[in-house]
Design an enzyme around this catalytic site. Structure first.
Site, PDB file in Angstrom:
ATOM      1  N   PHE A 246      38.332  -7.407  16.998  1.00  0.00           N
ATOM      2  CA  PHE A 246      38.406  -6.642  15.749  1.00  0.00           C
ATOM      3  C   PHE A 246      39.281  -5.404  15.873  1.00  0.00           C
ATOM      4  O   PHE A 246      39.216  -4.504  15.045  1.00  0.00           O
ATOM      5  CB  PHE A 246      37.011  -6.251  15.255  1.00  0.00           C
ATOM      6  CG  PHE A 246      36.005  -7.357  15.300  1.00  0.00           C
ATOM      7  CD1 PHE A 246      36.233  -8.537  14.612  1.00  0.00           C
ATOM      8  CD2 PHE A 246      34.845  -7.248  16.047  1.00  0.00           C
ATOM      9  CE1 PHE A 246      35.320  -9.573  14.659  1.00  0.00           C
ATOM     10  CE2 PHE A 246      33.929  -8.282  16.105  1.00  0.00           C
ATOM     11  CZ  PHE A 246      34.161  -9.452  15.409  1.00  0.00           C
ATOM     12  N   GLY A 472      39.074 -15.929  18.916  1.00  0.00           N
ATOM     13  CA  GLY A 472      38.052 -16.679  18.208  1.00  0.00           C
ATOM     14  C   GLY A 472      38.512 -16.993  16.803  1.00  0.00           C
ATOM     15  O   GLY A 472      37.760 -17.503  15.980  1.00  0.00           O
ATOM     16  N   ILE A 635      48.329 -22.415   4.126  1.00  0.00           N
ATOM     17  CA  ILE A 635      47.103 -22.404   4.923  1.00  0.00           C
ATOM     18  C   ILE A 635      47.221 -23.504   5.975  1.00  0.00           C
ATOM     19  O   ILE A 635      47.303 -24.690   5.648  1.00  0.00           O
ATOM     20  CB  ILE A 635      45.857 -22.627   4.036  1.00  0.00           C
ATOM     21  CG1 ILE A 635      45.811 -21.589   2.908  1.00  0.00           C
ATOM     22  CG2 ILE A 635      44.594 -22.563   4.880  1.00  0.00           C
ATOM     23  CD1 ILE A 635      45.815 -20.145   3.375  1.00  0.00           C
ATOM     24  N   LYS A 639      39.693 -25.186   7.671  1.00  0.00           N
ATOM     25  CA  LYS A 639      38.389 -24.884   8.272  1.00  0.00           C
ATOM     26  C   LYS A 639      38.399 -23.532   8.969  1.00  0.00           C
ATOM     27  O   LYS A 639      37.544 -22.674   8.720  1.00  0.00           O
ATOM     28  CB  LYS A 639      38.016 -25.990   9.267  1.00  0.00           C
ATOM     29  CG  LYS A 639      36.581 -25.914   9.778  1.00  0.00           C
ATOM     30  CD  LYS A 639      36.253 -27.162  10.597  1.00  0.00           C
ATOM     31  CE  LYS A 639      34.782 -27.207  10.981  1.00  0.00           C
ATOM     32  NZ  LYS A 639      34.447 -28.448  11.720  1.00  0.00           N
ATOM     33  N   THR A 640      39.380 -23.307   9.853  1.00  0.00           N
ATOM     34  CA  THR A 640      39.428 -22.026  10.554  1.00  0.00           C
ATOM     35  C   THR A 640      39.841 -20.900   9.605  1.00  0.00           C
ATOM     36  O   THR A 640      39.425 -19.752   9.779  1.00  0.00           O
ATOM     37  CB  THR A 640      40.398 -22.090  11.747  1.00  0.00           C
ATOM     38  OG1 THR A 640      41.708 -22.454  11.293  1.00  0.00           O
ATOM     39  CG2 THR A 640      39.918 -23.099  12.779  1.00  0.00           C
ATOM     40  N   GLU A 711      42.884 -10.137   8.501  1.00  0.00           N
ATOM     41  CA  GLU A 711      42.458  -8.858   7.927  1.00  0.00           C
ATOM     42  C   GLU A 711      42.015  -8.965   6.470  1.00  0.00           C
ATOM     43  O   GLU A 711      41.106  -8.256   6.040  1.00  0.00           O
ATOM     44  CB  GLU A 711      43.613  -7.840   8.009  1.00  0.00           C
ATOM     45  CG  GLU A 711      44.482  -7.930   9.250  1.00  0.00           C
ATOM     46  CD  GLU A 711      43.870  -7.315  10.488  1.00  0.00           C
ATOM     47  OE1 GLU A 711      42.792  -6.714  10.385  1.00  0.00           O
ATOM     48  OE2 GLU A 711      44.472  -7.433  11.570  1.00  0.00           O
TER      49      GLU A 711
END
Length: 745
Positions: A246, A472, A635, A639-640, A711
């Protein structure tokens, strides 16, 4: 070469998922080495003052304790370059532990106890006797706002607010409708699942292999080489998995410095892992005080906009964020004036935290816009459409693309915004007041220079490599998808290697630029390999592709096919066998277009709709549902991508209702420095989150048409919740987090 997107654009499970759920994935604090020693950090008990004495005798008397490092015996080799500035992480000079006897913030590392085991090191640390000459700390931003200053632009790396346009003060004074309010954002800490850790493996002859919790291995390598005077060839950094960051992992944190210093001094491998308590002793999202003034006509059309912010920073660095800049580009307004200042307080330097600056600035702007909607009697969605900006008026540029209008329309339809009654406190169910809130989100669509390699072997397998990281977020998976489509092989035949300084250099993972940057580099490298394979196929005896052009073939099912006649084809493995190629490989570099950057502004946009339920008697807020409609170009993986937005929204709910690092200004310390008292959303707090991606074509923001998603999911989420709380209760709360005491006050 025509492309066939069998994998890109579809929903694919993470290729690194099995390693993570089975425990095969190794994180920075899990690597081992022969003769590995363990370090435990001792944190200061005061916030400001000096260390007058450190008595390590009892600790050193414990069998198995190897050495205690303090400012009195720090390794001299560690002070060659105090002015090191890291690459693309927040600029400045990262804090050096053990530099002197001065204590400049609460929890500052003042010693490292190294022992044969972690337990012995921790026990030894408890035996250290430290005495201080304490001074009164100064940590209250509110009391320091009058001393705030405009930060220097030189080497900041952060865009300053654009110059004023028009006459904002004059237009505000003459506007029929005026909103002038102050908004506050509390300190937040990142709290990734994986604590910060460094395992430094001594390879002999001064060579090190480092496993570091970092979002960019090249940053760690550059920092270590610069600070310790080592050569890049002597420092290899490998971090294949990162358990969340993050932004806390953009910069090397102090455990790295201590572990490297100890390893070089002792000439043996050393691991240092920070405790959860110590995760609160470095960067954070800074407390910020903002003032937003809006002037509009009776129909809600903006005539003037002024946005000023004061943020806290440390006494030893000028940490900056783009907090107010968003207000100059999000809405059409002829008269705009923006200001940004810093105030020095006795804390550690803040750091980038997911969508730094935007989360803070958009909260204030979007709540102010909701206040303007209430003052004019215009529906909050209609108000935003009336003030829709067709170009970036702050920099006077066209957008590469902008499908925000579609986000508003499709998001509102999915959410059921038309069911909202305008009057606050007018919607309820039993003892719960129901509120609908809306906010806009915006984030830069950036691309950085990035290199990647691709290698095709005679068995049809492909290896992709670059040094960027996967936090991740799904980077392993999307790069695998891009390669699989580019070379026409199954995803199972692609292996992606990341986060190793021995691999082609790529930027750290941050800023939502990884997919655009490293994804473009991977596509270039695969295209180069495809061209090599095509040349071999054309040269085969009797090749069905002998007279074909590369532009007219496709790669699919392990074959090179003529697009107009798929029966004319050559298998990749046959072409390589016929050409006697042991492997086909290429390394390519993708760069952002300078001309595009000069002519266009690239942003990702979103519209966030929130429904809250507020218990009228208890003041408990429940976020019943969120619809986040996002325009982010192509995109790559549904899913991710959805998971990215889900995670951002959850963090936004946390910022809105729960997350707050509480400073005791008498002690100058964060008091809720654990996950028991620093509240983050848990399963019971999160209900329905609906993610909607609107169609947006962008051929300018990046070569592969993506804009990034890391973000944008969090931007606007807190404002949407705050606006929904107002609609439910009729109480306007301008300070985050919105807690029960504020609702009941």
């Amino acid at each position: 070469m025509a492309t066939t997107n069998l994998h890109v654009g579809s929903a694919r499970s993470r290729v690194d998922g099995p390693a993570k759920v089975t425990g095969a994935a190794k994180y920075a604090g899990e690597f081992t080495a022969p003769d590995l020693a363990h370090g435990y950090v001792v944190s200061s008990a005061i916030t400001k003052g000096r260390i007058t004495a450190i008595d390590a005798e009892a600790a050193l008397a414990v069998p198995g304790v190897i050495k205690v490092f303090t400012h009195e015996n720090r390794p001299r080799t560690a002070w060659l370059d105090y002015n090191y500035r890291d690459q693309v992480a927040p600029p400045g000079s990262p804090f050096r532990p053990l530099h002197s006897d001065a204590v400049v913030y609460g929890g500052q590392p003042i010693a490292l106890v190294v022992a044969e085991s972690f337990e012995l090191a921790r026990h030894g640390a408890s035996l250290l006797k430290v005495t201080y000459a304490e001074e009164a700390p100064n940590t209250d931003l509110e009391k320091n706002r009058d001393a705030a200053y405009v930060p220097p632009k030189k080497r900041s790396g952060i865009k300053p607010p654009p110059d004023p346009r028009g006459d904002a003060e004059g237009a505000l004074g003459s506007a029929p409708i005026r909103i002038e309010q102050e908004y506050k954002q509390a300190i937040e800490h990142h709290n990734p699942m994986e604590p910060h850790a460094s395992t430094v493996v001594w390879e002999g002859d001064g060579k090190l292999t480092i496993h570091d919790k970092i979002q960019g291995v090249n940053n760690t390598q550059g920092y270590v080489c610069s600070v310790f005077g080592l050569k890049p060839d002597d420092v290899r950094v490998i971090t294949p998995y990162v358990g969340g960051g993050f932004g806390s992992g953009l910069r090397p944190q102090y455990q790295l410095f201590l572990a490297v210093a100890a390893a070089l001094d002792l000439k043996r491998s050393v691991r240092v892992v920070l405790t959860r308590d110590q995760m609160f002793t470095f960067g954070y999202r800074p407390e910020t005080i903002q003032t937003v003034s809006l002037g509009a006509d009776a129909d809600g059309r903006l005539q003037a906009l002024m946005h000023d912010a004061i943020a806290g920073t440390s006494t030893f660095e000028d940490y900056q964020e783009a907090v107010v800049n968003w207000s100059g580009l999000l809405y059409h307004c002829p008269n705009v004036k923006l200001g940004y200042k810093l105030a020095k307080i006795d804390t550690y330097t803040p750091s980038d935290m997911r969508a730094p600056g935007a989360v803070t600035g958009i909260f204030a702007l979007e709540v102010a816009m909701d206040e303007l909607a209430a003052a004019t009697g215009v529906d909050p969605l209609e108000l935003r459409l009336r003030n829709y900006a067709e170009r970036d008026e702050g920099e006077n540029k066209e957008f590469t693309s902008k499908a925000l209008r579609a986000c508003y329309e499709e998001g509102a339809a999915r959410f059921g915004w038309s069911r909202r009654s305008a009057e606050p406190r007018s919607m309820r169910e039993g003892r719960e007041l129901i509120g609908y809130g809306l906010a806009t989100g915006v984030w830069e669509a950036m691309m950085m220079k990035s290199s990647a390699s691709a290698r095709l072997t005679p068995d049809g397998r492909v290896e992709i490599a670059c040094s960027t990281a996967d936090l991740g977020t799904g980077t392993y998976t999307i790069l695998t998808q891009i390669a699989a489509d580019a070379l026409g092989v199954p995803m199972e035949s692609v292996t992606t290697r990341l986060s190793d300084t021995a691999l082609p250099e790529a930027p750290l993972a941050g800023g939502s630029w990884t997919a655009a940057s490293s994804g473009s580099a991977v596509e270039l490298a695969c295209r180069s390999v495809a061209e090599q394979a095509f040349r071999l196929a054309r040269q085969m005896d009797g090749s069905p592709l002998a007279n074909a052009d590369f532009a007219h073939v496709t790669f699919a099912d392990g074959e090179i096919r003529l697009a107009s006649d798929p029966s004319r084809k050559v298998a990749l493995v046959e072409a390589m066998r016929a050409g006697g190629a042991e492997a086909l490989e290429a390394t390519e570099t993708a760069k952002p277009s300078l001309l595009t950057n000069l002519r266009y502004a690239a942003y990702t946009h979103s519209a966030v709709f929130a429904e809250v339920r507020v218990d009228e008697d208890l003041g408990v807020v429940r976020v019943a549902r969120i619809v986040s409609a996002v325009a982010a170009g192509k995109i790559l993986n549904l899913k991710t991508a959805r998971s990215q937005i889900l995670g951002g929204v959850v963090m936004g709910i946390g910022a809105a209702l729960e997350e707050e690092s509480m400073l005791d200004h008498t002690l100058g310390r964060i008091m809720n420095h654990n996950l028991g008292e620093y509240h983050v959303p848990v399963n019971a707090d999160i209900h329905d989150i609906d993610v909607l991606f609107v169609d947006e074509h962008d051929d300018k923001a990046s070569p592969i048409g993506v804009k990034g998603l890391g973000e944008i999911g969090i931007v606007g989420a807190a404002a949407a919740v705050a606006n929904a709380v107002y609609h439910a209760t009729g109480k306007r709360l301008r300070e985050l987090p919105i807690t029960i005491d504020k609702i009941l006050a």
